[in-house]
Design a protein around this motif. Structure first.
Motif, PDB file in Angstrom:
ATOM      1  N   HIS A  87       0.834  -1.202   0.000  1.00 43.26           N
ATOM      2  CA  HIS A  87       0.000   0.000   0.000  1.00 43.26           C
ATOM      3  C   HIS A  87       0.872   1.256   0.000  1.00 43.26           C
ATOM      4  CE1 HIS A  87      -3.177  -2.631   2.256  1.00 43.26           C
ATOM      5  NE2 HIS A  87      -2.987  -2.993   1.011  1.00 43.26           N
ATOM      6  N   PHE A  88       1.943   1.224   0.782  1.00 39.93           N
ATOM      7  CA  PHE A  88       2.864   2.368   0.840  1.00 39.93           C
ATOM      8  C   PHE A  88       3.451   2.672  -0.530  1.00 39.93           C
ATOM      9  CE2 PHE A  88       7.327   3.745   1.193  1.00 39.93           C
ATOM     10  CZ  PHE A  88       7.152   4.961   1.831  1.00 39.93           C
ATOM     11  N   GLU A  89       3.904   1.643  -1.225  1.00 33.80           N
ATOM     12  CA  GLU A  89       4.510   1.850  -2.543  1.00 33.80           C
ATOM     13  C   GLU A  89       3.482   2.363  -3.549  1.00 33.80           C
ATOM     14  OE1 GLU A  89       6.183  -1.977  -3.290  1.00 33.80           O
ATOM     15  OE2 GLU A  89       8.053  -1.540  -2.207  1.00 33.80           O
ATOM     16  N   ALA A  90       2.257   1.829  -3.499  1.00 31.72           N
ATOM     17  CA  ALA A  90       1.209   2.283  -4.422  1.00 31.72           C
ATOM     18  C   ALA A  90       0.837   3.737  -4.145  1.00 31.72           C
ATOM     19  CB  ALA A  90      -0.022   1.384  -4.299  1.00 31.72           C
ATOM     20  N   LEU A  91       0.706   4.099  -2.878  1.00 34.41           N
ATOM     21  CA  LEU A  91       0.359   5.479  -2.524  1.00 34.41           C
ATOM     22  C   LEU A  91       1.479   6.449  -2.900  1.00 34.41           C
ATOM     23  CD1 LEU A  91      -1.319   4.821   0.930  1.00 34.41           C
ATOM     24  CD2 LEU A  91      -2.449   5.813  -1.063  1.00 34.41           C
ATOM     25  N   SER A  92       2.717   5.995  -2.823  1.00 30.55           N
ATOM     26  CA  SER A  92       3.842   6.842  -3.239  1.00 30.55           C
ATOM     27  C   SER A  92       3.746   7.145  -4.732  1.00 30.55           C
ATOM     28  CB  SER A  92       5.180   6.145  -2.928  1.00 30.55           C
ATOM     29  OG  SER A  92       5.331   5.959  -1.531  1.00 30.55           O
ATOM     30  N   GLN A  93       3.332   6.149  -5.503  1.00 28.00           N
ATOM     31  CA  GLN A  93       3.140   6.359  -6.948  1.00 28.00           C
ATOM     32  C   GLN A  93       1.960   7.302  -7.211  1.00 28.00           C
ATOM     33  OE1 GLN A  93       4.982   5.379  -9.439  1.00 28.00           O
ATOM     34  NE2 GLN A  93       6.389   3.996  -8.382  1.00 28.00           N
ATOM     35  N   VAL A  94       0.907   7.155  -6.416  1.00 32.03           N
ATOM     36  CA  VAL A  94      -0.253   8.054  -6.538  1.00 32.03           C
ATOM     37  C   VAL A  94       0.181   9.490  -6.267  1.00 32.03           C
ATOM     38  CG1 VAL A  94      -2.491   8.693  -5.543  1.00 32.03           C
ATOM     39  CG2 VAL A  94      -1.938   6.284  -5.928  1.00 32.03           C
ATOM     40  N   SER A  95       0.968   9.686  -5.217  1.00 30.90           N
ATOM     41  CA  SER A  95       1.432  11.021  -4.851  1.00 30.90           C
ATOM     42  C   SER A  95       2.248  11.658  -5.975  1.00 30.90           C
ATOM     43  CB  SER A  95       2.269  10.940  -3.564  1.00 30.90           C
ATOM     44  OG  SER A  95       2.775  12.208  -3.208  1.00 30.90           O
ATOM     45  N   GLU A  96       3.150  10.884  -6.566  1.00 30.65           N
ATOM     46  CA  GLU A  96       3.970  11.407  -7.661  1.00 30.65           C
ATOM     47  C   GLU A  96       3.110  11.784  -8.867  1.00 30.65           C
ATOM     48  OE1 GLU A  96       7.127   8.749  -8.663  1.00 30.65           O
ATOM     49  OE2 GLU A  96       7.866   8.621  -6.593  1.00 30.65           O
ATOM     50  N   SER A  97       2.124  10.948  -9.174  1.00 33.01           N
ATOM     51  CA  SER A  97       1.240  11.220 -10.313  1.00 33.01           C
ATOM     52  C   SER A  97       0.421  12.489 -10.094  1.00 33.01           C
ATOM     53  CB  SER A  97       0.302  10.032 -10.553  1.00 33.01           C
ATOM     54  OG  SER A  97       1.039   8.856 -10.830  1.00 33.01           O
ATOM     55  N   LEU A  98      -0.127  12.640  -8.878  1.00 29.88           N
ATOM     56  CA  LEU A  98      -0.953  13.813  -8.579  1.00 29.88           C
ATOM     57  C   LEU A  98      -0.111  15.091  -8.538  1.00 29.88           C
ATOM     58  CD1 LEU A  98      -3.395  12.408  -5.863  1.00 29.88           C
ATOM     59  CD2 LEU A  98      -3.806  12.754  -8.307  1.00 29.88           C
ATOM     60  N   GLN A  99       1.136  14.962  -8.115  1.00 25.31           N
ATOM     61  CA  GLN A  99       2.013  16.134  -8.120  1.00 25.31           C
ATOM     62  C   GLN A  99       2.263  16.597  -9.550  1.00 25.31           C
ATOM     63  OE1 GLN A  99       3.134  17.825  -5.221  1.00 25.31           O
ATOM     64  NE2 GLN A  99       3.423  19.275  -6.901  1.00 25.31           N
ATOM     65  N   ARG A 100       2.384  15.628 -10.462  1.00 28.32           N
ATOM     66  CA  ARG A 100       2.547  15.987 -11.884  1.00 28.32           C
ATOM     67  C   ARG A 100       1.279  16.632 -12.427  1.00 28.32           C
ATOM     68  NH1 ARG A 100       5.213  10.950 -12.097  1.00 28.32           N
ATOM     69  NH2 ARG A 100       3.383   9.939 -13.024  1.00 28.32           N
ATOM     70  N   VAL A 101       0.109  16.181 -11.953  1.00 25.56           N
ATOM     71  CA  VAL A 101      -1.158  16.793 -12.391  1.00 25.56           C
ATOM     72  C   VAL A 101      -1.200  18.263 -11.967  1.00 25.56           C
ATOM     73  CG1 VAL A 101      -3.668  16.794 -12.127  1.00 25.56           C
ATOM     74  CG2 VAL A 101      -2.443  14.620 -12.369  1.00 25.56           C
ATOM     75  N   LEU A 102      -0.822  18.539 -10.704  1.00 29.51           N
ATOM     76  CA  LEU A 102      -0.808  19.931 -10.225  1.00 29.51           C
ATOM     77  C   LEU A 102       0.150  20.793 -11.046  1.00 29.51           C
ATOM     78  CD1 LEU A 102      -0.857  19.694  -6.309  1.00 29.51           C
ATOM     79  CD2 LEU A 102      -2.698  20.423  -7.833  1.00 29.51           C
ATOM     80  N   SER A 103       1.339  20.260 -11.312  1.00 32.66           N
ATOM     81  CA  SER A 103       2.315  21.004 -12.122  1.00 32.66           C
ATOM     82  C   SER A 103       1.765  21.233 -13.522  1.00 32.66           C
ATOM     83  CB  SER A 103       3.640  20.235 -12.197  1.00 32.66           C
ATOM     84  OG  SER A 103       4.187  20.051 -10.920  1.00 32.66           O
ATOM     85  N   GLY A 104       1.078  20.217 -14.048  1.00 31.60           N
ATOM     86  CA  GLY A 104       0.491  20.342 -15.388  1.00 31.60           C
ATOM     87  C   GLY A 104      -0.615  21.380 -15.445  1.00 31.60           C
ATOM     88  N   LEU A 105      -1.422  21.459 -14.386  1.00 33.90           N
ATOM     89  CA  LEU A 105      -2.481  22.467 -14.343  1.00 33.90           C
ATOM     90  C   LEU A 105      -1.890  23.877 -14.282  1.00 33.90           C
ATOM     91  CD1 LEU A 105      -4.964  20.732 -11.875  1.00 33.90           C
ATOM     92  CD2 LEU A 105      -5.419  21.278 -14.283  1.00 33.90           C
ATOM     93  N   ASP A 106      -0.815  24.036 -13.517  1.00 35.16           N
ATOM     94  CA  ASP A 106      -0.177  25.354 -13.406  1.00 35.16           C
ATOM     95  C   ASP A 106       0.465  25.784 -14.719  1.00 35.16           C
ATOM     96  OD1 ASP A 106      -0.910  25.607 -10.760  1.00 35.16           O
ATOM     97  OD2 ASP A 106       0.969  24.770  -9.976  1.00 35.16           O
ATOM     98  N   SER A 107       1.004  24.811 -15.458  1.00 31.36           N
ATOM     99  CA  SER A 107       1.675  25.144 -16.721  1.00 31.36           C
ATOM    100  C   SER A 107       0.753  24.982 -17.926  1.00 31.36           C
ATOM    101  CB  SER A 107       2.912  24.272 -16.902  1.00 31.36           C
ATOM    102  OG  SER A 107       2.552  22.894 -16.916  1.00 31.36           O
ATOM    103  N   LYS A 108      -0.571  24.756 -17.647  1.00 32.07           N
ATOM    104  CA  LYS A 108      -1.581  24.585 -18.697  1.00 32.07           C
ATOM    105  C   LYS A 108      -1.190  23.476 -19.679  1.00 32.07           C
ATOM    106  CE  LYS A 108      -3.145  29.380 -18.325  1.00 32.07           C
ATOM    107  NZ  LYS A 108      -4.150  29.011 -17.305  1.00 32.07           N
ATOM    108  N   LEU A 109      -0.865  22.331 -19.131  1.00 30.46           N
ATOM    109  CA  LEU A 109      -0.501  21.157 -19.919  1.00 30.46           C
ATOM    110  C   LEU A 109      -1.709  20.697 -20.747  1.00 30.46           C
ATOM    111  CD1 LEU A 109       2.226  19.510 -19.831  1.00 30.46           C
ATOM    112  CD2 LEU A 109       1.002  17.827 -18.461  1.00 30.46           C
ATOM    113  N   PRO A 110      -1.476  20.163 -21.950  1.00 29.56           N
ATOM    114  CA  PRO A 110      -2.590  19.680 -22.784  1.00 29.56           C
ATOM    115  C   PRO A 110      -3.427  18.615 -22.079  1.00 29.56           C
ATOM    116  CG  PRO A 110      -0.560  19.780 -24.065  1.00 29.56           C
ATOM    117  CD  PRO A 110      -0.175  20.053 -22.641  1.00 29.56           C
TER     118      PRO A 110
END
Length: 380
Positions: free
Chosen positions: A318-341
């Protein structure tokens, strides 16, 4: 069907052979729990909690397993996944109207949702350190020079003669480990070889292992003899303090044999304590102040009142899966700020959904199931 028979191993074996010959087969590890999962009665994280419940060695570990089996953890994961799924569906719908520049998913709402789920995910990740300690026991290294009473203290804490006690220096040449439950929390005590200069090759191997155990411990009990000079004790304390600096460990200076020299009582006037450091004077032989040492260990474990805390995870998967979730969501936030396609945003959200689904078993493979259930008891 239930079969009653004599307790003879031969008779039991023959009955099993006859049953198998007639078409029956032996239950595999975790077979009944796996059937419950495959038939939708439990999700995968609840099924894993069954194994944790069976192996729980303390009240705290039992409480975490029960909470998970009742679905508290699963409901949080499913709620996160459902909310993300709604938004990724809207974003993917936008891809079908790419030329018309239609926006179905409100970007501000999406950002707020991702920030909320990211915060929940990080809280769960942060709880793993605590959950892992509860599940496997708080590792406590008992260290010090030879003949300061390390083995006597271990025996006192365990309330049994687990370690050999002798006045001959260097009796303990290898680490001795045992566990005890203190107020519902399991502590794994490690009695180590005395730290000193030695020409004995075997003893030196034990001393080297002592330093390895210090690295593995969450709490270090540094024992000193009350008859030693205060300066020597303080120097030893400062040396261990330097060794564990920055490693998130608790350090307890235990002045043993205080009944033999009450004048050597060391306190906070002699040593300025940092956060996570403690001083106590005891007599392991007579049991003086052992109750106070127990309270210090409970405080140093940093587990607090588990009844006041939310969901705690203790499973490395569960820890490893949640760590992957966290990394993915952090990329989503960065993408929203940079207006990613939209297609790249959707890809990161789908990845987060994938790992959330892995936790509950909505997305899984035969290999993952095999690894989980092979560690179950036969027939559970």
């Amino acid at each position: 069907m239930e079969i009653s028979c004599h307790a003879s191993p031969y008779i039991q074996k023959r009955i099993l052979e006859i049953l198998i010959d007639k078409g029956a087969f032996l239950a595999k590890p975790g077979e009944f729990t796996q059937r419950a999962y495959l038939n939708g009665k439990l999700d995968l994280s609840q099924a894993e909690a069954v194994a944790d419940l069976i192996s729980a060695e303390s009240k705290a570990a039992h409480r975490i397993a029960m909470d998970q089996m009742r679905g508290g953890f699963s409901s949080e994961i499913k709620s996160m996944r459902q909310e993300l799924l709604k938004f990724v569906s809207l974003i993917e719908l936008e891809l079908d109207f790419g030329e018309e520049e239609v926006e179905f998913a409100d970007r501000n709402q999406l950002k707020t949702l991702v920030e909320k789920i990211l915060s929940m995910t990080r809280d769960l990740i942060h709880s793993f350190r605590q959950g892992n300690v509860i599940k496997n026991g708080v590792p406590v290294a008992i260290i010090g020079k030879p003949n300061v009473g390390k083995s006597t203290l271990l025996n006192r804490l365990l309330k049994e003669d687990r370690a050999i006690v002798s006045e001959i220096a260097g009796t303990t040449r290898d680490a001795i480990e045992d566990t005890v439950s203190l107020e519902g929390i399991t502590f794994r005590f490690i009695d180590t070889a005395g730290i000193r200069e030695s020409a004995d090759i075997i003893e030196n191997l034990g001393i080297r292992k002592t330093y390895q155990k210090i690295d593995q411990a969450a709490i270090v009990l540094l024992l000193a003899d009350a008859r030693d000079d205060k300066k020597i004790i303080i120097e030893a304390f400062n040396e261990i303090r330097r060794q564990i600096k920055g490693k998130e460990k608790q350090l307890v200076l235990v002045i043993n044999k205080s009944d033999l020299n009450a004048e050597c009582s060391i306190n906070t006037r002699d040593i300025i304590l940092h956060p996570g450091e403690y001083i106590i004077n005891i007599s392991a032989q007579k049991g003086d102040n052992i109750d106070t040492l127990t309270r210090i260990l409970l405080e140093a474990s940093e587990l607090g009142n588990l009844d006041d805390q939310g969901v705690i995870i203790s499973n490395i998967r569960h820890f490893e899966a949640l760590s992957q979730v966290s990394e993915s969501l952090q990329r989503v936030l960065s993408g929203l700020d940079s207006k990613l396609p939209e297609d790249l945003l959707a890809q990161d959200i789908r990845q987060a959904l994938h790992y959330l689904g892995e936790i509950t078993g909505e997305i899984t493979t035969d290999e993952v199931l095999g690894n989980i259930f092979k560690n179950f008891c036969i027939g559970k």
